[in-house]
Design a protein around this motif. Sequence first.
Motif, PDB file in Angstrom:
ATOM      1  N   LEU A  70       0.832  -1.207   0.000  1.00 36.67           N
ATOM      2  CA  LEU A  70       0.000   0.000   0.000  1.00 36.67           C
ATOM      3  C   LEU A  70       0.862   1.250   0.000  1.00 36.67           C
ATOM      4  CD1 LEU A  70      -2.999   0.771   0.091  1.00 36.67           C
ATOM      5  CD2 LEU A  70      -2.844   0.780   2.577  1.00 36.67           C
ATOM      6  N   ALA A  71       1.988   1.197   0.689  1.00 35.90           N
ATOM      7  CA  ALA A  71       2.870   2.357   0.797  1.00 35.90           C
ATOM      8  C   ALA A  71       3.500   2.745  -0.530  1.00 35.90           C
ATOM      9  CB  ALA A  71       3.951   2.088   1.835  1.00 35.90           C
ATOM     10  N   VAL A  72       3.613   1.794  -1.448  1.00 34.86           N
ATOM     11  CA  VAL A  72       4.270   2.081  -2.730  1.00 34.86           C
ATOM     12  C   VAL A  72       3.553   3.208  -3.469  1.00 34.86           C
ATOM     13  CG1 VAL A  72       4.790   1.159  -5.025  1.00 34.86           C
ATOM     14  CG2 VAL A  72       5.266  -0.218  -2.989  1.00 34.86           C
ATOM     15  N   SER A  73       2.232   3.147  -3.524  1.00 35.87           N
ATOM     16  CA  SER A  73       1.468   4.147  -4.269  1.00 35.87           C
ATOM     17  C   SER A  73       1.224   5.417  -3.466  1.00 35.87           C
ATOM     18  CB  SER A  73       0.109   3.571  -4.692  1.00 35.87           C
ATOM     19  OG  SER A  73      -0.708   3.372  -3.539  1.00 35.87           O
ATOM     20  N   HIS A 174       5.302   5.985  -9.291  1.00 36.18           N
ATOM     21  CA  HIS A 174       4.352   5.037  -8.685  1.00 36.18           C
ATOM     22  C   HIS A 174       2.940   5.600  -8.647  1.00 36.18           C
ATOM     23  CE1 HIS A 174       7.256   1.949  -7.853  1.00 36.18           C
ATOM     24  NE2 HIS A 174       8.058   2.848  -7.314  1.00 36.18           N
ATOM     25  N   HIS A 175       2.685   6.646  -9.430  1.00 31.74           N
ATOM     26  CA  HIS A 175       1.312   7.029  -9.758  1.00 31.74           C
ATOM     27  C   HIS A 175       1.009   6.277 -11.043  1.00 31.74           C
ATOM     28  CE1 HIS A 175      -2.007   9.313 -11.499  1.00 31.74           C
ATOM     29  NE2 HIS A 175      -2.234   9.817 -10.286  1.00 31.74           N
ATOM     30  N   ALA A 176      -0.086   5.523 -11.053  1.00 28.70           N
ATOM     31  CA  ALA A 176      -0.325   4.579 -12.147  1.00 28.70           C
ATOM     32  C   ALA A 176      -0.355   5.247 -13.523  1.00 28.70           C
ATOM     33  CB  ALA A 176      -1.613   3.799 -11.904  1.00 28.70           C
ATOM     34  N   LEU A 177      -0.930   6.434 -13.633  1.00 31.95           N
ATOM     35  CA  LEU A 177      -0.974   7.069 -14.952  1.00 31.95           C
ATOM     36  C   LEU A 177       0.390   7.602 -15.348  1.00 31.95           C
ATOM     37  CD1 LEU A 177      -2.468   7.845 -17.463  1.00 31.95           C
ATOM     38  CD2 LEU A 177      -3.246   9.941 -16.304  1.00 31.95           C
ATOM     39  N   ASP A 178       1.106   8.228 -14.413  1.00 28.25           N
ATOM     40  CA  ASP A 178       2.471   8.684 -14.720  1.00 28.25           C
ATOM     41  C   ASP A 178       3.318   7.528 -15.248  1.00 28.25           C
ATOM     42  OD1 ASP A 178       1.822  11.192 -13.733  1.00 28.25           O
ATOM     43  OD2 ASP A 178       2.947  10.970 -11.857  1.00 28.25           O
TER      44      ASP A 178
END
Length: 200
Positions: A70-73, A174-178
Amino acid sequence: MAVRPARPSLYISVDIEADGPIPGPYSMISFGAAVAGRQDGAVYTAADPERQTFYRELRPISDRYVDAALAVSGLDRARLLREGADPAAAMAEFRAWVREVSAGAQPVMCGYPASFDWTFLYWYLIEFGDDSPFGHSGCLDMKTLYAAKARVPLRAAVKGRMPRELRSQRRHTHHALDDAVEQAELMSNLMLWQPEADAL
């Protein structure tokens, strides 16, 4: 008998963030997608990876989670429980988006590495709607693509060892869209790369 030409492929870079190692017991909490490019026969045409994108943050589907994952994002799980998109609605919107941007071509999900992201994405598409616009195997792993082109062992196919010109200049946040946009640039660079035989 003439062989019918293959349909063009539209490569869509996908990155997911999850709160654990496998879907079902754990949740996909966000995912982003960016059109990387189109291949028609031997010709690959790169796309602007910021032009056609998709992003959703999802409501968790179980009570289980791994703090380190969870900390990754950096996403707040309590907020996602209140405000995250319903997975079924998000998957329906994503299917419609994939089919719209890939009109006239076969969509192919690509990731670096694809194995983790594809596991979650495909599971969610089937669990929440029983339909994948990528079929059951429309997935390309950029790590394998690089290893094959560079003729290196798979475990040596890491970004830090790739030629600088292949790597995106964007940060991996680690922002999915980035990260989907960053990986879309890597995908196009890999597809267009012609390594010199004597340099390998």
